[in-house]
Design a protein around this motif. Structure first.
Motif, PDB file in Angstrom:
ATOM      1  N   ASP A 159       0.826  -1.204   0.000  1.00  0.00           N
ATOM      2  CA  ASP A 159       0.000   0.000   0.000  1.00  0.00           C
ATOM      3  C   ASP A 159       0.864   1.261   0.000  1.00  0.00           C
ATOM      4  N   SER A 160       1.679   1.407  -1.030  1.00  0.00           N
ATOM      5  CA  SER A 160       2.594   2.553  -1.078  1.00  0.00           C
ATOM      6  C   SER A 160       1.864   3.882  -1.273  1.00  0.00           C
ATOM      7  N   PHE A 161       0.582   3.842  -1.702  1.00  0.00           N
ATOM      8  CA  PHE A 161      -0.187   5.077  -1.869  1.00  0.00           C
ATOM      9  C   PHE A 161      -1.000   5.430  -0.627  1.00  0.00           C
ATOM     10  N   GLY A 162      -0.988   4.574   0.371  1.00  0.00           N
ATOM     11  CA  GLY A 162      -1.603   4.911   1.647  1.00  0.00           C
ATOM     12  C   GLY A 162      -3.117   4.830   1.690  1.00  0.00           C
ATOM     13  N   TYR A 163      -3.721   3.944   0.897  1.00  0.00           N
ATOM     14  CA  TYR A 163      -5.181   3.847   0.861  1.00  0.00           C
ATOM     15  C   TYR A 163      -5.765   3.357   2.185  1.00  0.00           C
ATOM     16  N   VAL A 164      -5.073   2.441   2.863  1.00  0.00           N
ATOM     17  CA  VAL A 164      -5.579   1.878   4.115  1.00  0.00           C
ATOM     18  C   VAL A 164      -5.630   2.955   5.197  1.00  0.00           C
ATOM     19  N   ALA A 165      -4.544   3.683   5.361  1.00  0.00           N
ATOM     20  CA  ALA A 165      -4.513   4.736   6.377  1.00  0.00           C
ATOM     21  C   ALA A 165      -5.534   5.824   6.075  1.00  0.00           C
ATOM     22  N   GLN A 166      -5.687   6.165   4.810  1.00  0.00           N
ATOM     23  CA  GLN A 166      -6.649   7.189   4.412  1.00  0.00           C
ATOM     24  C   GLN A 166      -8.061   6.818   4.867  1.00  0.00           C
ATOM     25  N   LEU A 167      -8.442   5.576   4.638  1.00  0.00           N
ATOM     26  CA  LEU A 167      -9.777   5.126   5.024  1.00  0.00           C
ATOM     27  C   LEU A 167      -9.934   5.139   6.546  1.00  0.00           C
ATOM     28  N   ALA A 168      -8.890   4.715   7.257  1.00  0.00           N
ATOM     29  CA  ALA A 168      -8.945   4.697   8.721  1.00  0.00           C
ATOM     30  C   ALA A 168      -9.083   6.106   9.294  1.00  0.00           C
TER      31      ALA A 168
END
Length: 284
Positions: A159-168
């Protein structure tokens, strides 16, 4: 299917293909307004290089964020096709929301949210919520659709684009649960839902806080990744290559000052693929 809304969406699209469904003028006007706002935003004339702690960036590698804040001038220039890529994403989001409305899927549309993380004020704009869960809408290449967005674990592990953190972060700001990603294949128009319900949001937010502290406290630069041994049919070549997480980073040539881009040293293809080498066992 991974989301209850997939059924009415596909039912509506199936009817539309057969000429048995329409989209109301009000819904079409909503889509047009969303596209108008997106075009104004994309062509606002504002610099894209200003550093700010945003939900869309806080899941990126810390080393990349360090460069964005401290050495933005060393970034590779954004290519001209970047604009079309962003606009395509906006078009996909606007039309997908129109399809949701036409399919009678109840959702709360995007809005700006503010929250405080690690004593820093964070502002962003989420895409939508359905059933009190926050979702993102993503457009993806055929490869990403099949390989990156295959399931939550695969996405979170690369997840180099940070989609998981963005959603959290959006979930925390809204006080709702995480939902997942509506992903549309730009190559053939297919779509699917990738659920993030198995996300450990506390663990993700802990990493986000660590990233924020690293950036705001002006910690010394520390690269997050190491070069990777090259192999051919499972056998190491003795060379090392750029890690996959760094391939799309605009600061890779500043971070790795010894990248040597050349045809693969191990491929037997008539036209070997280009590889970004870090070290070469045999430079002859």
């Amino acid at each position: 299917m991974n989301h209850p809304a997939e059924l009415p969406i596909r039912a509506f699209l199936d009817k539309a293909v057969k000429g048995q469904a329409t989209m109301s003028d009000d819904i079409i006007e909503n889509v047009v307004e969303d596209l108008r706002a997106a075009l104004k935003r994309q062509f606002s004339g504002k610099s894209r290089e200003e550093f700010k702690l945003r939900p869309s960036g806080l899941g990126k590698p810390k080393c990349q964020l360090w460069f964005e804040k401290n050495k933005p001038e060393t970034a590779e220039p954004l290519p001209s096709n970047f604009m079309f890529n962003m606009i395509i994403g906006d078009i996909v989001e606007a039309i997908f929301k129109g399809v949701l409305r036409a399919s009678n899927v109840d959702f709360v549309d995007s809005d700006t949210v503010k929250t405080k993380i690690a004593n820093q004020n964070i502002t962003g704009e989420y895409d939508l919520t359905i059933d009190n869960r926050v979702d993102d809408i993503k457009s993806a290449s055929a490869w990403s659709y099949s390989n990156k967005f295959s399931d939550y674990n695969t996405l979170s592990n690369n997840d180099s684009f940070g989609y998981v953190a963005q959603l959290a972060i959006y979930a925390k700001a809204l006080g709702v649960d995480v939902g997942g990603w509506w992903v549309l294949n730009k190559a053939n128009g297919d779509f699917k839902y990738v659920s993030a319900r198995q996300m450990d949001t506390e663990e993700v937010m802990s990493k986000v806080e660590d990233t924020i502290n690293y950036i705001v406290n002006d910690e010394p630069f520390e690269r997050c990744f190491s070069d990777v041994p090259e192999t051919y049919r499972g056998v190491p070549s003795g060379n090392t290559i750029l890690p996959i997480e760094c391939r799309f980073c605009r600061f890779k040539y500043s971070c790795w000052d010894n990248i040597k881009e050349m045809p693969s040293k191990v491929s037997k293809a008539k036209e070997p693929p280009m590889v970004e080498y870090i070290t070469l066992a045999d430079v002859a």
